[in-house]
Design a protein around this motif. Structure first.
Motif, PDB file in Angstrom:
ATOM      1  N   SER A   1      52.115   5.397 -84.118  1.00  0.00           N
ATOM      2  CA  SER A   1      52.628   5.362 -82.746  1.00  0.00           C
ATOM      3  C   SER A   1      52.593   6.744 -82.113  1.00  0.00           C
ATOM      4  O   SER A   1      52.472   6.887 -80.909  1.00  0.00           O
ATOM      5  CB  SER A   1      54.049   4.805 -82.732  1.00  0.00           C
ATOM      6  OG  SER A   1      54.952   5.804 -83.189  1.00  0.00           O
TER       7      SER A   1
ATOM      8  N   ASP B   1      54.783  -4.637 -82.042  1.00  0.00           N
ATOM      9  CA  ASP B   1      53.488  -4.084 -82.390  1.00  0.00           C
ATOM     10  C   ASP B   1      52.355  -4.636 -81.539  1.00  0.00           C
ATOM     11  O   ASP B   1      51.400  -3.953 -81.233  1.00  0.00           O
ATOM     12  CB  ASP B   1      53.207  -4.368 -83.863  1.00  0.00           C
ATOM     13  CG  ASP B   1      52.156  -3.445 -84.409  1.00  0.00           C
ATOM     14  OD1 ASP B   1      51.497  -3.819 -85.371  1.00  0.00           O
ATOM     15  OD2 ASP B   1      51.992  -2.345 -83.837  1.00  0.00           O
TER      16      ASP B   1
ATOM     17  N   ASN C   1      51.672   0.863 -80.370  1.00  0.00           N
ATOM     18  CA  ASN C   1      52.972   1.347 -80.808  1.00  0.00           C
ATOM     19  C   ASN C   1      53.614   2.210 -79.745  1.00  0.00           C
ATOM     20  O   ASN C   1      54.806   2.144 -79.513  1.00  0.00           O
ATOM     21  CB  ASN C   1      52.831   2.146 -82.103  1.00  0.00           C
ATOM     22  CG  ASN C   1      52.578   1.191 -83.264  1.00  0.00           C
ATOM     23  OD1 ASN C   1      52.855  -0.003 -83.142  1.00  0.00           O
ATOM     24  ND2 ASN C   1      52.043   1.719 -84.338  1.00  0.00           N
TER      25      ASN C   1
ATOM     26  N   SER D   1      47.756   2.842 -82.099  1.00  0.00           N
ATOM     27  CA  SER D   1      48.776   3.796 -81.699  1.00  0.00           C
ATOM     28  C   SER D   1      49.194   3.552 -80.257  1.00  0.00           C
ATOM     29  O   SER D   1      50.346   3.729 -79.904  1.00  0.00           O
ATOM     30  CB  SER D   1      48.253   5.222 -81.861  1.00  0.00           C
ATOM     31  OG  SER D   1      47.339   5.519 -80.844  1.00  0.00           O
TER      32      SER D   1
END
Ligand SMILES: [Zn+2]
Lengths: 177, 582
Positions: B12, B111, B69, B66
């Motif tokens: 993340s 997510d 996240n 990422s």
């Protein structure tokens, strides 16, 4: 024997029989130092600018059979306390051509000075002269040397070039050794 | 620790797969070799994008992940959110540390939510700046290969080193602080160093490219160092001046040193004081505008050492080049005779030989002294060699040296650097045996007829052989030797105690004035000076034993009592040449 040492050199080559001083040193002479007749000294120059101070064979010293003492205290300077440190020989007494290295004192009270004859640093006094002063008379050009001096390459070369070499010396003193 | 949670959290923040593994603390090399496969274990079974479908797009996938996240965090007001915001230059994003605690469950559950407004220009890892990202490596491979092709090392293993951008330290600190903030029990010490991860991933793949096997630096003599630079480094490190103003206030007093202000050391120091708040405020984890790039590589082979013993048969040969006032005094030297064939073997430029080879010997003999018997121990250090010589080649080198007739080397063998200690110690401690040819120069007082030619008598020989000036059983003659006049110009004036340990004289019937000596002396004894006495500076001299003047005509070293080369342990593993590429 493998690689026999006898076969490794030419025994007929006269140069291998040269004395230690003749092998490594060039002899130079200064005559009548300070205007004193036969006050003759010999400087032996090693190629590495080390120089030995000796009396020349023509020195009047050798004509006098009397007993003598050697005195290394010159004024306030004790030549025997000369100490050099390290590779650079720091702390050695500075010498000029007129510097006296040693006094020869005869039994009758007379004496004469032995000057060093060149500019340089005093490295070593021949300590064996202290206990055996007679070697000055017996082996003046070897074990009876007086001092070891060191000077710059330039000064060593210049002095060597301006002094009498062995042949010139023989001609001048007109004597055979 | 929940590894999955750390993985997701690092993702993340914008970390690459390998960096995620680093922060989890994974230490298996295999994990990094194929990080994208390894990380699948950290992904939920219900992940929408199984990584296996996307093998060739790792970077994109990770970036995508990422972003997802990031979105989940953003919706929960997280620090990492600010980072993502800043990456797209939304300046109004203000640090809001600790406003909301987000647990990993929230992250996981969110997510799959995709944030439309977050788009990274580059999928460069926020931590390693791309160092560990494979699509960055091709140019590294090529740069290394070019050097290796030119140098031609035969070593088939290599060790791998990295010179990484200092900015990665700053970013590592930021990620670590985020982790500690997120997971209070997180131990920052678990972090796998960047250079280790680099070795395990890049190193292994480089091996395939250059046809060599990666090994540890302790084992492989060939070290390949890759230099990676990051163009925005200086600009990013400026942050540290706000993070640690006092440290850099002091350093910047020397203004002219601006460029060297940020050394690895100073950055590490500054980072010790850094807090999550200060780093976040300074946007330390901003999305990189460029990736770190390979700017150079260096390849160097550790020196190798060869050991042998040389026999010197010439009385006109110095050990090392004899040069006086810029001019050669003698045309050759033992060293040069030995270097010659080696130079050919390694195909070194002859001019280069001096720089590449170093000659190390256990002492030296004078120019006019031969060294016989087993010879004098020596070693050669070869710097940055392309290879170890084979036994066959070393044999040929020895033959070529010996063919010249002045120097004989019977064999050479590889040794370790540690073995050199023995060589140096041997020089100072080991005794030597000499043979000397001497001459009697005067009659002794025992000679009856002083007008007859000087001859060495059996009595003379007996006197020498029985002479001693000590009561010690080990020492026959204890000497006091002043520094010889011939070296006095370059060495201190000292009087040294040296010993003649054994001494045997013999007649030479065919030369009545000569005699032979065999003597063993302690290390550092000046034998010539003992023989002639050097104007009384070396005492007692040979004359004291003979009771007549004497001199030395020729001298040979017959033995240097040092075991050399060192007894062979396990010989170095023979290195087969690597398989050829094609
Ligand atoms: Zn990374």
């Amino acid at each position: 024997m493998e690689y026999n040492i006898l076969d490794s050199i030419d025994l007929n080559d006269k140069s291998i029989y040269k004395s230690f001083t003749d092998r490594y040193f060039s002899k130079r002479y200064i005559l009548n130092v300070d205007g004193i007749e036969n006050n003759d000294i010999m400087l032996m120059f090693h190629s590495n600018r080390i120089t030995l101070l000796c009396l020349a064979p023509s020195h009047f010293f050798f004509k006098n059979p009397d007993k003598y003492n050697l005195n290394f205290t010159i004024g306030k300077v004790d030549r025997l306390s000369n100490l050099v440190k390290g590779k650079g020989k720091k702390g050695g007494q500075m010498l000029t051509p007129k510097s006296t290295i040693c006094k020869v004192e005869w039994n009758d009270g007379t004496s004469f000075d032995i000057p060093c004859g060149m500019k340089g640093t005093l490295i070593e006094i021949n300590e064996n002269l202290v206990n055996n002063p007679e070697i000055l008379r017996e082996q003046p050009d070897s074990d009876g040397f007086i001092a070891i001096m060191l000077s710059s390459i330039a000064n060593s070369e210049a002095t060597k070039n301006e002094l009498l070499n062995h042949e010139e010396y023989l001609k001048r003193v007109n004597c055979s050794i | 620790m929940d590894q999955k949670a750390i993985y997701k959290f690092c993702k993340s923040l914008g970390c690459c797969e390998a960096c995620c593994l680093r922060y989890i603390g994974i230490k298996h090399p295999n994990a990094y070799e194929n990080s994208k496969n390894y990380v699948t274990k950290f992904r939920e079974e219900n992940d929408l994008e199984p990584i296996s479908t996307d093998k060739n797009m790792t970077i994109d996938v990770s970036a995508h992940t990422s972003e997802k996240n990031g979105a989940s965090i953003s919706s929960n007001v997280r620090n990492s959110d600010e980072i993502c915001d800043k990456s797209i230059d939304t300046k109004e994003s203000i640090t809001n540390k600790g406003s909301t605690e987000v647990d990993t469950a929230v992250l996981d559950s969110n997510d799959s939510v995709s944030p439309p407004h977050k788009k990274r220009k580059l999928n460069v890892c926020v931590s390693c700046l791309g160092v560990l990202q494979e699509d960055n490596w091709q140019e590294c491979y090529q740069m290394v290969k070019e050097i290796l092709d030119k140098k031609g090392y035969e070593c088939n293993t290599f060790a791998c080193a990295l010179s990484a951008p200092i900015a990665t330290l700053l970013r590592e600190k930021a990620v670590t602080l985020h982790l500690v903030d997120e997971f209070p029990q997180y131990d920052a010490k678990v972090l796998t160093p960047l250079k280790e991860a680099w070795k395990w991933s890049f190193g292994v793949k480089l091996g395939a490219y250059i046809n060599k096997i990666l090994d540890s630096g302790a084992i492989s003599p060939l070290l390949i160092t890759v230099n990676i630079d990051y163009v925005d480094e200086l600009q990013e490190l400026e942050i540290l001046k706000t993070v640690s103003p006092q440290l850099f206030a002091e350093r910047s007093k020397q203004k002219r040193r601006f460029v060297t202000e940020f050394t690895r050391r100073s950055v590490e120091q500054a980072l010790e004081l850094a807090t999550l708040w200060s780093l976040s405020a300074a946007d330390a984890l901003r999305a990189p505008h460029s990736r770190a790039a390979c700017v150079g590589a260096a390849c160097a082979h550790a020196p190798i050492f060869l050991a042998g013993r040389y026999i010197k048969l010439s009385r006109n040969l110095p050990q090392s080049p004899w040069i006086l006032e810029g001019r050669r005094v003698l045309p050759s030297s033992v060293q040069e005779i030995i270097f010659g064939p080696l130079t050919k073997c390694y195909k070194f430029d002859p001019e280069d030989a001096d720089r590449r080879f170093k000659f190390i010997a256990a002492g030296r003999e004078d120019v006019d002294v031969r060294c016989l018997g087993d010879g004098r121990p020596f070693a050669i250090e070869i710097s940055d060699p392309t290879r170890q010589l084979t036994a066959e080649e070393m044999k040929e080198v020895c033959e070529e040296i010996s063919n010249g007739g002045e120097v004989i080397v019977k064999e050479m063998s590889p040794i370790s650097k540690e073995d050199l200690v023995q060589l140096k110690k041997g020089e100072e401690t080991k005794s030597k045996t000499y043979e000397a040819l001497c001459i009697k120069l005067s009659h002794s007082k025992f000679d009856e007829d002083h007008n007859a030619p000087i001859r060495v008598t059996q009595e003379d020989i007996d006197r020498i052989n029985s002479y001693t000036n000590t009561t010690s059983k080990e020492v026959k003659i204890a000497l006091q030797q002043k520094t010889p006049i011939r070296v006095l110009h370059r060495r201190p004036l000292l009087t040294r105690s040296r010993d003649i340990l054994e001494l045997t004289a013999t007649l030479i019937p065919e030369h009545p004035q000569l005699f032979a000596l065999r003597l063993r002396t302690s290390a550092g004894t000046y034998v010539k000076e003992w023989a002639h006495g050097e104007l009384g500076r070396s005492a007692p001299a040979l004359a004291a034993a003979l009771r007549a003047r004497a001199d030395l005509l020729a001298l040979d070293v017959r033995a240097v009592h040092l075991a050399w080369p060192p007894a062979r342990r396990a010989p170095p593993a023979p290195r087969a040449p690597p398989p050829t590429t094609s």
